[in-house]
Enzyme design. Structure first.
Site, PDB file in Angstrom:
ATOM      1  N   LYS A 187     -12.886  19.825  13.195  1.00  0.00           N
ATOM      2  CA  LYS A 187     -11.830  19.960  14.203  1.00  0.00           C
ATOM      3  C   LYS A 187     -10.616  19.171  13.718  1.00  0.00           C
ATOM      4  O   LYS A 187     -10.591  17.944  13.796  1.00  0.00           O
ATOM      5  CB  LYS A 187     -12.270  19.450  15.575  1.00  0.00           C
ATOM      6  CG  LYS A 187     -11.294  19.936  16.646  1.00  0.00           C
ATOM      7  CD  LYS A 187     -11.103  18.980  17.785  1.00  0.00           C
ATOM      8  CE  LYS A 187     -10.166  17.845  17.509  1.00  0.00           C
ATOM      9  NZ  LYS A 187      -8.750  18.206  17.296  1.00  0.00           N
ATOM     10  N   GLU A 262     -13.382   5.965  10.717  1.00  0.00           N
ATOM     11  CA  GLU A 262     -12.276   5.459   9.894  1.00  0.00           C
ATOM     12  C   GLU A 262     -11.092   5.311  10.830  1.00  0.00           C
ATOM     13  O   GLU A 262     -10.533   6.312  11.279  1.00  0.00           O
ATOM     14  CB  GLU A 262     -11.944   6.453   8.781  1.00  0.00           C
ATOM     15  CG  GLU A 262     -12.990   6.575   7.710  1.00  0.00           C
ATOM     16  CD  GLU A 262     -13.171   5.314   6.923  1.00  0.00           C
ATOM     17  OE1 GLU A 262     -12.252   4.473   6.902  1.00  0.00           O
ATOM     18  OE2 GLU A 262     -14.253   5.148   6.352  1.00  0.00           O
ATOM     19  N   CYS A 296      -2.805   5.049   7.423  1.00  0.00           N
ATOM     20  CA  CYS A 296      -3.721   4.092   8.048  1.00  0.00           C
ATOM     21  C   CYS A 296      -3.718   2.757   7.312  1.00  0.00           C
ATOM     22  O   CYS A 296      -3.841   1.709   7.917  1.00  0.00           O
ATOM     23  CB  CYS A 296      -5.125   4.672   8.103  1.00  0.00           C
ATOM     24  SG  CYS A 296      -5.693   5.248   6.491  1.00  0.00           S
ATOM     25  N   GLU A 395      -0.691  -1.491  15.585  1.00  0.00           N
ATOM     26  CA  GLU A 395      -0.394  -0.468  14.577  1.00  0.00           C
ATOM     27  C   GLU A 395       0.754   0.400  15.088  1.00  0.00           C
ATOM     28  O   GLU A 395       0.655   1.002  16.154  1.00  0.00           O
ATOM     29  CB  GLU A 395      -1.633   0.398  14.344  1.00  0.00           C
ATOM     30  CG  GLU A 395      -1.429   1.409  13.237  1.00  0.00           C
ATOM     31  CD  GLU A 395      -2.618   2.344  13.067  1.00  0.00           C
ATOM     32  OE1 GLU A 395      -3.156   2.810  14.080  1.00  0.00           O
ATOM     33  OE2 GLU A 395      -2.994   2.607  11.918  1.00  0.00           O
TER      34      GLU A 395
HETATM   35  P1  NAD Z   1      -6.147  10.234  17.275  1.00  0.00           P
HETATM   36  O1  NAD Z   1      -7.236   9.219  17.425  1.00  0.00           O
HETATM   37  O2  NAD Z   1      -5.227  10.443  18.412  1.00  0.00           O
HETATM   38  O3  NAD Z   1      -6.789  11.670  16.963  1.00  0.00           O
HETATM   39  C1  NAD Z   1      -7.689  11.856  15.879  1.00  0.00           C
HETATM   40  C2  NAD Z   1      -8.506  13.117  16.130  1.00  0.00           C
HETATM   41  O4  NAD Z   1      -9.336  12.906  17.280  1.00  0.00           O
HETATM   42  C3  NAD Z   1      -7.671  14.360  16.443  1.00  0.00           C
HETATM   43  O5  NAD Z   1      -8.279  15.482  15.834  1.00  0.00           O
HETATM   44  C4  NAD Z   1      -7.760  14.454  17.952  1.00  0.00           C
HETATM   45  O6  NAD Z   1      -7.588  15.763  18.440  1.00  0.00           O
HETATM   46  C5  NAD Z   1      -9.184  13.982  18.180  1.00  0.00           C
HETATM   47  N1  NAD Z   1      -9.464  13.481  19.541  1.00  0.00           N
HETATM   48  C6  NAD Z   1      -8.602  12.907  20.417  1.00  0.00           C
HETATM   49  N2  NAD Z   1      -9.254  12.601  21.557  1.00  0.00           N
HETATM   50  C7  NAD Z   1     -10.547  12.967  21.406  1.00  0.00           C
HETATM   51  C8  NAD Z   1     -11.710  12.902  22.224  1.00  0.00           C
HETATM   52  N3  NAD Z   1     -11.670  12.380  23.447  1.00  0.00           N
HETATM   53  N4  NAD Z   1     -12.872  13.377  21.729  1.00  0.00           N
HETATM   54  C9  NAD Z   1     -12.930  13.896  20.497  1.00  0.00           C
HETATM   55  N5  NAD Z   1     -11.871  13.991  19.668  1.00  0.00           N
HETATM   56  C10 NAD Z   1     -10.686  13.519  20.106  1.00  0.00           C
HETATM   57  O7  NAD Z   1      -5.393   9.839  15.939  1.00  0.00           O
HETATM   58  P2  NAD Z   1      -4.079  10.508  15.323  1.00  0.00           P
HETATM   59  O8  NAD Z   1      -2.935  10.136  16.196  1.00  0.00           O
HETATM   60  O9  NAD Z   1      -4.338  11.946  15.003  1.00  0.00           O
HETATM   61  O10 NAD Z   1      -3.999   9.744  13.925  1.00  0.00           O
HETATM   62  C11 NAD Z   1      -3.456   8.477  13.790  1.00  0.00           C
HETATM   63  C12 NAD Z   1      -4.528   7.412  13.774  1.00  0.00           C
HETATM   64  O11 NAD Z   1      -5.511   7.699  12.785  1.00  0.00           O
HETATM   65  C13 NAD Z   1      -3.972   6.052  13.410  1.00  0.00           C
HETATM   66  O12 NAD Z   1      -4.534   5.063  14.233  1.00  0.00           O
HETATM   67  C14 NAD Z   1      -4.442   5.855  11.977  1.00  0.00           C
HETATM   68  O13 NAD Z   1      -4.547   4.540  11.557  1.00  0.00           O
HETATM   69  C15 NAD Z   1      -5.753   6.541  11.993  1.00  0.00           C
HETATM   70  N6  NAD Z   1      -6.129   6.916  10.627  1.00  0.00           N
HETATM   71  C16 NAD Z   1      -7.147   6.238   9.988  1.00  0.00           C
HETATM   72  C17 NAD Z   1      -7.481   6.551   8.679  1.00  0.00           C
HETATM   73  C18 NAD Z   1      -8.589   5.842   7.935  1.00  0.00           C
HETATM   74  O14 NAD Z   1      -9.043   6.356   6.927  1.00  0.00           O
HETATM   75  N7  NAD Z   1      -9.039   4.695   8.370  1.00  0.00           N
HETATM   76  C19 NAD Z   1      -6.781   7.553   8.030  1.00  0.00           C
HETATM   77  C20 NAD Z   1      -5.753   8.203   8.707  1.00  0.00           C
HETATM   78  C21 NAD Z   1      -5.443   7.883  10.011  1.00  0.00           C
END
Ligand code: NAD
Length: 491
Positions: A187, A262, A296, A395
C-alpha cells in the site's frame, strides 16, 4: 516548466489502477482519488482507491501465490534470476519511471533518474544474489540424532510506505521479501502511488508470477488498516511517521502480527573544529537539503564546536542563499518542490515556531514558487538554536536546518543523543580516535564519519529508540522476512 515527454499522458492512465493477481483493474467500488504534481498544482491522475474488499482480494491473491503458486517453491536461483530481470527491466524503463516519480513527488529529476531508480535496481540485484544463499544450519549435537534448521519465508507481507522515496522505500521491502520466497501486498502513500504502480508493470513484464506482488493504493485509515487487520497477512513492514507507527504497532497486537517499523528522525550532524571544514560544510548542506529535507535520515540538527561555529554558519548560510528552488523537470535543479501544500504549511509553522522561540534566521525562511506556482520552500537555516526548542526536537521533514553549538566531545554526544529518535548521525573530524569514540557514543542505527547520506544495499539501515526496529537492507533485512524452524531427526 520544462515539457514532459509525450508518453506521460498515456503513462498516467495506464498505471492508475489497482494491481492485483497480475493484472491492472479498477476499484470494486469504482472510487478514485486525485494525485497532483506539487510543482505546479496540476492534476496528474485519478487513481483507483482500494476498498477493504480490494485489499482482501489482493491478500487472497498473495496467499494463493504463496501456498499454491510457483514462487516459494521454484529453485532459489531461478527466483534470483527473476529479481535480476526486474532490475534490468526497471533500468530499461528508468526514464519513464523517474519522470512519474518527479511529477508525483516534486523531487528533482536529477534525484529520480540518477539516484532513486538506479538505487532500486541496485537493491534488486543485491537481493537477487541472496536468493540461493539463505540457509539454515546443521548442528552436531548428539550421535543419535541429526539436528538442522530451515530458514523459511514468513508468507504474505503487507508493506505500507511513505511518499518521500516512493519507489525506493517500497523496493527496500519488496526485494528482500521476494528473495526469501514471500509474496507482497503493497500500500503506497496516497500522495505518490504512480511509480509503485509502474513498478508493478515492470514486474509483470519481467515475468513475475501473478499474485507475488500486488499494489493497492488508498487511504491509510481504510486500505492500510485493512491490510494490518487481515488475518492472512503474516507481517507488516511499515515505513512512515512515529505517530502512525505507534498506531500500526497497536493494531498489529490484535493478531500478534510480526512487524518492522522504519520511522522518523532528528539526526545530528556533528562538526568538530579539527574537521576539514569545507567538506563538513558541504556535508551539512547535503545532509539537510538533499531530497528537500523530506528525508527520514536528514541531518536536521547541525552541532558545531564553538570555536568554528561562526565560520561554519557564515559558509553554509551563503551557500544556502544560492540554492534557489527550481523546476523539478530541469536536470540542473537540486532543490525541488515539497510534496504538497499541506507539507509546506507544516514547514512554515515550524519556521514560525523557530522565530518565536528566539532562534536566529540566517538563510531562507519563506515559501517560494517557480513560474508562479508550486509547493516550494527556500533552503532555511537557523542559528542560536537551543536543544529544548521545538525546531530542535521535532521532525520537520522539510528544508530547515537548526544549528546548535557545543563545547567539547562529551557535550556533543549529550546533545546529539538528547532526542527520542535514533535513525542516523554523522561526525566530522580528522582525529580517528575521536571519530570512533563518537561512533560508539551516538545512539543511532547509522553513523557516517566525514560523510552524509551514503547508503549501500549491503549495509543495514534502521532505527534506535523511537526511530523504529527491524532493519532494511543487507543480510539483516532477510532476518525480518524469514523464520527459523528446528528439525530433530532421531537416527
Ligand atoms: P505517514 O506515517 O503519514 O504515512 C506512511 C504510510 O502509512 C502511508 O502509506 C499512509 O497512507 C499509511 N497510513 C497512515 N495512517 C495509517 C493507518 N492508520 N493504518 C495504516 N496505514 C496508515 O508518513 P508520511 O507522511 O507518508 O512519511 C513521512 C514520515 O515517514 C516521516 O516521519 C519520515 O521520517 C518517515 N520515514 C521514515 C523512513 C525510514 O526509513 N526510517 C524513510 C522515509 C520516511
Amino acid at each position: 516548466m520544462a515539457e514532459a515527454p509525450e508518453a506521460t499522458a498515456e503513462l498516467r492512465v495506464s498505471f492508475s489502477q489497482l494491481f492485483i493477481d497480475g493484472a491492472f483493474g479498477p476499484s470494486s467500488a469504482g472510487k478514485t482519488f486525485p494525485t497532483t504534481t506539487p510543482a505546479t498544482g496540476a492534476p496528474l491522475a485519478d487513481v483507483a482507491e482500494a476498498s477493504e474488499a480490494d485489499v482482501d482480494r489482493a491478500v487472497a491473491a498473495a496467499r494463493k501465490a504463496f501456498e499454491a503458486g510457483p514462487w516459494p517453491k521454484m529453485p532459489a536461483r531461478e527466483r534470483g534470476r527473476l529479481l535480476a530481470r526486474i532490475a534490468e527491466r526497471l533500468m530499461a524503463r528508468a526514464d519513464e519511471v523517474a519522470l512519474l516519480e518527479t511529477l508525483d513527488n516534486g523531487k528533482p529529476i536529477f534525484e529520480s533518474r540518477q539516484v532513486d531508480i538506479p538505487t532500486c535496481a541496485d537493491v534488486l540485484f543485491y537481493y537477487a544474489g541472496w536468493a540461493d544463499k539463505i540457509s539454515g544450519e546443521t548442528l552436531p549435537l548428539t550421535a543419535d540424532a541429526f539436528h538442522y534448521t530451515l530458514r523459511e519465508p514468513l508468507g504474505v507481507i503487507g508493506a505500507i510506505t511513505p511518499w518521500n522515496f516512493p519507489l525506493l522505500l517500497a523496493v527496500w521491502k519488496i526485494a528482500p521479501a521476494l528473495s526469501a520466497g514471500n509474496t507482497v501486498v503493497l500500500k503506497p502513500a496516497s500522495q505518490t502511488p504512480l511509480s509503485c504502480l509502474a513498478f508493478a508493470d515492470v514486474c509483470r513484464e519481467a515475468g513475475l508470477p501473478p499474485g507475488v506482488l500486488n499494489v493497492v493504493p488508498g487511504p491509510g485509515a481504510t486500505a492500510g488498516a485493512r491490510l494490518i487487520a487481515h488475518p492472512d497477512v503474516d507481517k507488516i513492514a511499515f515505513t512512515g511517521s512515529v505517530d502512525v507507527g505507534k498506531r500500526v504497532m497497536a493494531a498489529c497486537a490484535g493478531s500478534l502480527k510480526k512487524i518492522s517499523l522504519e520511522l522518523g528522525g532528528k539526526s545530528p550532524n556533528v562538526i568538530f573544529a579539527d574537521a576539514d571544514l569545507e567538506a563538513a560544510a558541504r556535508g551539512a548542506l547535503n545532509g539537510i537539503f538533499y531530497g528537500k529535507g523530506e528525508v527520514c535520515a536528514a541531518g536536521s540538527r547541525l552541532l558545531v564546536e564553538e570555536s568554528v561555529h561562526d565560520q561554519i554558519v557564515e559558509t553554509i548560510a551563503a551557500k544556502a542563499k544560492k540554492m534557489v528552488p527550481g523546476d523539478p523537470l530541469d536536470p540542473k535543479t537540486r532543490l525541488g518542490s515539497l510534496v504538497s501544500e499541506e507539507q509546506r504549511a507544516t514547514v512554515m509553522r515550524y519556521v514560525q515556531a523557530g522565530m518565536k522561540d528566539g532562534a536566529r534566521l540566517v538563510a531562507g525562511g519563506k515559501p517560494a514558487s517557480v513560474n508562479g506556482a508550486g509547493a516550494f520552500h527556500e533552503a532555511t537555516i537557523f542559528e542560536m538554536v537551543q536543544p529544548s526548542m521545538t525546531i530542535a526536537r521535532e521532525e520537520i521533514f522539510g528544508p530547515v536546518l537548526s544549528v546548535i553549538s557545543f563545547r567539547d566531545e562529551g557535550d556533543a554526544a549529550r546533545i546529539a543523543n538528547g532526542t527520542i529518535y535514533g535513525l542516523a548521525a554523522a561526525v566530522w573530524t580528522k582525529d580517528l580516535s575521536k571519530a570512533h569514540r563518537m561512533a560508539r557514543a551516538l545512539k543511532a542505527g547509522t553513523v557516517w564519519i566525514n560523510a552524509y547520506n551514503l547508503y549501500d544495499a549491503a549495509l543495514p539501515f534502521g532505527g534506535y529508540k523511537q526511530s523504529g526496529f527491524g532493519r532494511e537492507l543487507g543480510s539483516a533485512a532477510l532476518e525480518g522476512y524469514t523464520q527459523v524452524k528446528s528439525v530433530w531427526l532421531r537416527l
